[in-house]
Design a protein around this motif. Structure first.
Motif, mmCIF file in Angstrom:
data_model
loop_
_atom_site.group_PDB
_atom_site.id
_atom_site.type_symbol
_atom_site.label_atom_id
_atom_site.label_comp_id
_atom_site.label_asym_id
_atom_site.label_seq_id
_atom_site.Cartn_x
_atom_site.Cartn_y
_atom_site.Cartn_z
ATOM 1 N N ASP A 116 68.558 64.537 71.269
ATOM 2 C CA ASP A 116 68.018 64.714 72.623
ATOM 3 C C ASP A 116 68.977 65.557 73.507
ATOM 4 O O ASP A 116 68.886 65.477 74.755
ATOM 5 C CB ASP A 116 67.390 63.598 73.221
ATOM 6 C CG ASP A 116 65.941 63.611 73.339
ATOM 7 O OD1 ASP A 116 65.326 64.791 73.230
ATOM 8 O OD2 ASP A 116 65.400 62.629 73.447
ATOM 9 N N SER A 149 67.552 55.717 67.574
ATOM 10 C CA SER A 149 67.636 56.982 68.443
ATOM 11 C C SER A 149 66.638 58.058 67.598
ATOM 12 O O SER A 149 66.109 58.855 68.381
ATOM 13 C CB SER A 149 68.909 57.246 68.706
ATOM 14 O OG SER A 149 68.997 58.522 69.143
ATOM 15 N N GLN A 190 64.484 57.819 65.522
ATOM 16 C CA GLN A 190 62.849 57.633 65.469
ATOM 17 C C GLN A 190 62.285 57.938 66.853
ATOM 18 O O GLN A 190 61.390 58.826 66.894
ATOM 19 C CB GLN A 190 62.495 56.348 65.536
ATOM 20 C CG GLN A 190 62.806 55.692 64.197
ATOM 21 C CD GLN A 190 62.724 53.875 64.015
ATOM 22 O OE1 GLN A 190 62.775 53.217 65.253
ATOM 23 N NE2 GLN A 190 62.731 53.475 62.859
ATOM 24 N N LYS A 191 63.088 57.966 68.098
ATOM 25 C CA LYS A 191 62.505 58.301 69.214
ATOM 26 C C LYS A 191 62.518 60.057 69.415
ATOM 27 O O LYS A 191 61.626 60.561 69.703
ATOM 28 C CB LYS A 191 63.463 57.796 70.498
ATOM 29 C CG LYS A 191 63.088 56.339 70.702
ATOM 30 C CD LYS A 191 63.971 56.052 71.834
ATOM 31 C CE LYS A 191 63.876 54.231 71.938
ATOM 32 N NZ LYS A 191 64.970 53.914 72.743
ATOM 33 N N GLN A 225 59.860 61.212 67.127
ATOM 34 C CA GLN A 225 58.353 61.372 67.771
ATOM 35 C C GLN A 225 58.056 62.099 68.947
ATOM 36 O O GLN A 225 57.278 62.739 69.171
ATOM 37 C CB GLN A 225 58.080 59.611 68.025
ATOM 38 C CG GLN A 225 58.085 58.744 66.919
ATOM 39 C CD GLN A 225 58.044 57.249 67.423
ATOM 40 O OE1 GLN A 225 58.453 57.197 68.299
ATOM 41 N NE2 GLN A 225 57.786 56.525 66.336
ATOM 42 N N LYS A 226 59.285 62.306 69.782
ATOM 43 C CA LYS A 226 59.046 63.020 71.006
ATOM 44 C C LYS A 226 59.011 64.543 70.507
ATOM 45 O O LYS A 226 58.220 65.120 71.283
ATOM 46 C CB LYS A 226 60.454 62.852 71.951
ATOM 47 C CG LYS A 226 60.588 63.430 72.900
ATOM 48 C CD LYS A 226 61.839 63.244 73.927
ATOM 49 C CE LYS A 226 61.858 64.155 74.919
ATOM 50 N NZ LYS A 226 63.063 63.977 76.036
#
Length: 153
Positions: free
Chosen positions: A41, A76, A78-79, A82-83
């Motif tokens: 991210d 982290s 996984q997020k 998905q995002k």
């Protein structure tokens, strides 16, 4: 530093689904585009991951799987997955052991983990290494060109 023509070091890491990914289990099946990136991210890493996502079908058509590696946790990853709807596995390299195994240098005066992409053929041989912190999306285009050349050989 690892060189083109070297056998890719074997490793096992956890994926975003909690499964284990072992590089040697991929041998004989498909080429691997193994990309190391600094952090989930962040702007450059997101651009790189989304570029791999947007061209993922091209990699599949070239007979390759894309695999991302950073020191971020499985949660982290996984997020992040998905995002940004990432269709390929991200591997959690806690402690940076695989990064060290692949001799990925640190960047920006040693402050950040580096950004390096390895193209590994079906036999587990490193066919290309691309090291560039600032040209994140170039990793994607370069890997595709190398795979296309390997398929023509």
């Amino acid at each position: 530093m690892l060189q083109i023509g070297d056998q890719a070091p074997d490793f096992t890491l956890k994926t975003t689904t909690g499964d284990s990914f072992r590089l040697s289990e991929q041998r004989g099946q498909r080429a691997i585009v193994l990309y190391f990136y600094p952090k989930d991210d962040t702007p450059g890493c997101t651009a790189e991951a989304c570029s791999f996502r947007d061209q993922y079908q091209d990699f599949q058509d070239l007979g390759a799987e894309v695999v991302g590696v950073s020191s971020d946790s499985e949660a982290s990853h996984q997020k992040f997955t998905q995002k940004h709807r990432l269709p390929f596995p991200l591997l959690a390299d806690a402690g940076g052991q695989v990064r060290k195994l692949y001799e990925v240098p640190r960047a920006l005066l040693g402050l950040l983990p580096g950004r390096v992409t390895f193209v590994i053929d079906k036999e587990g041989t490193i066919r290309y290494i691309f090291n560039s912190m600032n040209r994140a999306t170039d990793h994607v285009e370069t890997a595709k060109k190398v795979l296309a050349e390997l398929n023509q050989a």
